[in-house]
Design an enzyme around this catalytic site. Structure first.
Site, PDB file in Angstrom:
ATOM      1  N   CYS A  67       0.833  -1.198   0.000  1.00 57.22           N
ATOM      2  CA  CYS A  67       0.000   0.000   0.000  1.00 57.22           C
ATOM      3  C   CYS A  67       0.873   1.255   0.000  1.00 57.22           C
ATOM      4  O   CYS A  67       2.036   1.219   0.369  1.00 57.22           O
ATOM      5  CB  CYS A  67      -0.869   0.027   1.232  1.00 57.22           C
ATOM      6  SG  CYS A  67      -1.786  -1.484   1.479  1.00 57.22           S
ATOM      7  N   ARG A  81       4.460   0.782  -6.576  1.00 55.71           N
ATOM      8  CA  ARG A  81       4.381  -0.148  -5.452  1.00 55.71           C
ATOM      9  C   ARG A  81       3.320  -1.225  -5.665  1.00 55.71           C
ATOM     10  O   ARG A  81       3.275  -2.205  -4.941  1.00 55.71           O
ATOM     11  CB  ARG A  81       4.044   0.618  -4.155  1.00 55.71           C
ATOM     12  CG  ARG A  81       5.127   1.587  -3.735  1.00 55.71           C
ATOM     13  CD  ARG A  81       4.605   2.566  -2.704  1.00 55.71           C
ATOM     14  NE  ARG A  81       4.359   1.967  -1.415  1.00 55.71           N
ATOM     15  CZ  ARG A  81       5.253   1.847  -0.450  1.00 55.71           C
ATOM     16  NH1 ARG A  81       6.476   2.290  -0.643  1.00 55.71           N
ATOM     17  NH2 ARG A  81       4.942   1.303   0.709  1.00 55.71           N
ATOM     18  N   TRP A 118      -3.118  -2.335  -1.537  1.00 56.50           N
ATOM     19  CA  TRP A 118      -2.761  -3.629  -2.118  1.00 56.50           C
ATOM     20  C   TRP A 118      -3.265  -4.638  -1.113  1.00 56.50           C
ATOM     21  O   TRP A 118      -2.705  -4.790  -0.037  1.00 56.50           O
ATOM     22  CB  TRP A 118      -1.254  -3.721  -2.312  1.00 56.50           C
ATOM     23  CG  TRP A 118      -0.866  -4.747  -3.304  1.00 56.50           C
ATOM     24  CD1 TRP A 118      -1.030  -4.683  -4.654  1.00 56.50           C
ATOM     25  CD2 TRP A 118      -0.241  -6.007  -3.041  1.00 56.50           C
ATOM     26  NE1 TRP A 118      -0.540  -5.825  -5.233  1.00 56.50           N
ATOM     27  CE2 TRP A 118      -0.057  -6.651  -4.274  1.00 56.50           C
ATOM     28  CE3 TRP A 118       0.176  -6.651  -1.881  1.00 56.50           C
ATOM     29  CZ2 TRP A 118       0.523  -7.901  -4.387  1.00 56.50           C
ATOM     30  CZ3 TRP A 118       0.749  -7.898  -1.995  1.00 56.50           C
ATOM     31  CH2 TRP A 118       0.916  -8.511  -3.238  1.00 56.50           C
ATOM     32  N   GLU A 137      17.697 -23.135  -7.025  1.00 58.13           N
ATOM     33  CA  GLU A 137      17.216 -21.754  -7.091  1.00 58.13           C
ATOM     34  C   GLU A 137      18.368 -20.794  -7.412  1.00 58.13           C
ATOM     35  O   GLU A 137      18.208 -19.860  -8.195  1.00 58.13           O
ATOM     36  CB  GLU A 137      16.530 -21.398  -5.761  1.00 58.13           C
ATOM     37  CG  GLU A 137      16.064 -19.961  -5.621  1.00 58.13           C
ATOM     38  CD  GLU A 137      15.046 -19.514  -6.659  1.00 58.13           C
ATOM     39  OE1 GLU A 137      14.515 -20.346  -7.415  1.00 58.13           O
ATOM     40  OE2 GLU A 137      14.805 -18.291  -6.741  1.00 58.13           O
TER      41      GLU A 137
END
Ligand code: M6R
Length: 608
Positions: free
Chosen positions: A2, A27, A74, A481
């Site tokens: 957010c 963002r 968000w 990874e």
């Protein structure tokens, strides 16, 4: 993640706030809202979707005010719908509030406030704060003291901005574990979750620290601690352009996201610890659970491979892990006692969605481990565990991965508890060690920031043609990874192997030109890994190791050590992957590649 903006000054707050919100768009958000203080009281406006559409609507409204707050949301608690968008209002409409972060004790606070007659209109954790302030106002003699009193009752993380008709020329702000920065203008002042919001107006800033409050008026800003004791704060001048500021001063989003991991992991712990008190993350008879199929792609698949260790060790439930793209072609054995877990950062990966759908068709219950609220996976699965990483902008996944592991570790602990496979003292010890992980990540990253060990290593190896990554047990998927990260952004050929497998083939590749990266931290396979290091050394391979300072045997065999703090072996992947992310990042940067947008790759792969 957010975004918060607050303004008090000489200009039209509506335009300043919306323009400032636009500079926080990077963002990520799903809805936006503004609250303005007018002669008729507080007016709020909200919209789901893009800010530019919101701006068009606001432009049609004839309203002038010099003070207001705004927010891009968000979603974390509650879907991305108008009612959940901020600002939230008190019952009497006299207080409006925007918030970033997670209020951990919101359920109990909400219950208490409901019993006192407060009316809630959203599913958010945020709304409790504004009602709490309203409640405290009944007994406190100033808005400021009611604000402080409310803060003292909050658990979790928050950055908050508030306006009220009771103090019509002030914006009240507070910070704990979520960023907030004040911008000092001339006859106007700003607050925001990030500097770019107000950078066209001022570059004189004061960063709030945890436990600090700011009260902004047009001509001054006062700072306090949470007990109301005044503070004097340093004013800094930020020399950044807007695009530099969006990345928090980092050169790329990937580097910023790597450095955000201590906070992201802490958020994942906060967001997912509730099950231990509130019960299951989804409606399923876990006592009858016969087996779990994990389906995922890329980095999320590597998280799945580690989750298998967690779930099998802590709960004794058998786990299969499949590439989602392979799952549906192998006719898996599925029943109504099977749980299909789809791990997907974006929630939009076509292969993972197809695998989840297949599981559902065959009568299984489905669970999404996802970072994006409202995404397809979360809508279609029977339940969702969110990972709380905040938006990940770089195509190469970093913080989404470590928060997936954190959330899966918690899920496995919870499952172990409900199935009676994990003793209370084992649970407490593992959970306690998890709580310490964010500070260990922070400590590693702070040392790297000062000493640049991984950066220097990358400078030594950025011309390598091949790199081999080796690890065992929970760190074998970290070898995979590490190799994936390097391939994705630096286009250097890399392979990950279980180090015990090396003698069955890859050992033929080893010579003095081959860098071999070992995951050699403490754990049940440490001595075995040391033996594998001997094999590489004997063939003149260049040994790079991620190890703990106490790993003397490994250190003696290592040409280039990277020291990480010692943690429980099950948690070591979450820490050990970080230097490998940095290694890939710096190599790609030294080679001059587009780190955040590598060739041929997309952030979410929505085709089969
Ligand atoms: O959004 P998802 O987690 O489903 O994405 C899966 C993979 O496409 C993703 O992890 C990919 O491998 C990343 N680029 C890794 O950095």
């Amino acid at each position: 993640m957010c975004g918060i903006v607050g303004y008090v000054g000489k200009d039209n707050a509506k335009s300043v706030l919306v323009e400032s919100l636009k500079r926080l768009e990077y963002r990520g958000y799903d809805s936006a809202g503004v609250a303005l203080l007018t002669d008729e009281g507080i007016r709020t406006f909200k919209k789901v979707g893009k800010i530019r559409d919101f701006q068009v609507e606001l432009n049609k409204i004839n309203l002038y005010s010099n003070i207001g707050i705004a927010h891009t949301r968000w979603a974390t608690h509650g879907k991305p719908v108008i009612n959940n968008a901020h600002p939230h209002l008190s019952c009497d409409g006299k207080v409006a509030l925007v918030h970033n972060g997670i209020i951990e004790n919101y359920s109990s606070l909400k219950e208490e406030l409901l019993s006192k007659g407060h009316n809630f209109v959203s599913d958010t954790d945020t709304e409790v704060i504004v009602h709490l302030i309203e409640e405290e106002l009944k007994s406190e003699n100033s808005f400021f003291s009611a604000f402080l009193k409310a803060l003292s009752r909050l658990k979790g993380s928050f950055a908050i901005s508030v306006i009220t008709v009771l103090e019509p020329d002030k914006v009240f702000c507070a910070r704990k574990d979520s960023p907030l920065v004040v911008g000092l203008g001339d006859g106007e002042n700003f607050v925001a979750s990030d500097v770019p919001a107000f950078l066209p107006y001022t570059n004189r800033v004061v960063f709030l620290e945890d436990g600090e409050v700011a009260v902004l008026s047009k001509d001054e800003v006062s700072f306090y601690d949470f007990s109301g004791v005044p503070l004097s704060k340093e004013v800094m001048t930020v020399p950044w352009s807007i695009s530099q500021a969006e990345k928090g001063g980092y050169k790329h989003f990937m580097l910023k996201e790597i450095y955000e991991q201590p906070k992201a992991v802490a958020d994942a712990i906060r967001g997912n610890s509730g099950w231990f008190e509130e019960g299951a993350p989804l409606d399923f008879n876990f006592e009858q659970l016969e087996g779990i199929h994990i389906v995922a792609c890329g980095t999320s698949y590597h998280a799945g491979l580690i989750a298998k260790f967690y779930i099998e060790s802590f709960s004794r439930v058998p786990v299969n892990v499949d590439y989602a793209s392979e799952f549906r072609y192998r006719d898996p054995v599925i029943s109504d006692k099977t749980l299909i877990v789809g791990i997907t950062q974006s929630g939009e990966t076509a292969d993972t969605l197809a695998a989840l759908r297949l599981g559902k068709e065959r009568g299984a219950t489905t669970l999404a481990i996802c970072n994006v609220i409202g995404s397809t996976a979360t809508r279609e699965a029977d339940g969702t565990i969110y990972t709380y990483a905040g938006p990940e902008i770089s195509v190469a996944s970093t913080k989404a991965f470590t928060t997936q592991l954190t959330s899966l570790f918690l899920f496995a602990l919870w499952l172990g508890k409900v199935r009676g496979a994990l003793k209370q003292e084992e649970f407490e010890s593992l959970y306690g060690e998890l709580l310490e992980l964010p500070s260990k990540l922070e400590s590693f990253l702070n040392t790297e920031r000062k000493e640049g060990t991984v950066k220097e290593l990358a400078l030594n190896f950025y011309k390598a043609k091949d790199v081999l990554y080796l690890g065992r047990h929970v760190n074998y998927p970290i070898a995979l990874e590490g190799a994936l990260k390097l391939k994705e952004i630096s286009y250097i050929h890399a392979e990950g192997y279980p180090s015990g497998e090396m003698k069955h083939g890859p050992i033929a590749l080893i010579d003095e030109r081959m860098p071999v990266i070992f995951l050699a931290t403490k754990g049940r396979v440490y001595e075995k890994v040391v033996s594998n290091m001997e094999e590489v050394k004997a063939r003149k391979g260049k040994v790079i190791s991620v190890l703990n300072p106490s790993c003397k045997e490994a250190n003696n065999l290592t040409d280039y050590p990277i020291y990480v703090p010692e943690v429980n072996e099950f948690l070591s992947p979450i820490l050990n992957v970080v230097p490998l992310q940095l290694f890939a990042y710096y190599i790609a940067d030294f080679l001059g590649y587009e780190v955040d947008q590598p060739r041929n790759l997309a952030k979410s792969v929505t085709v089969e």
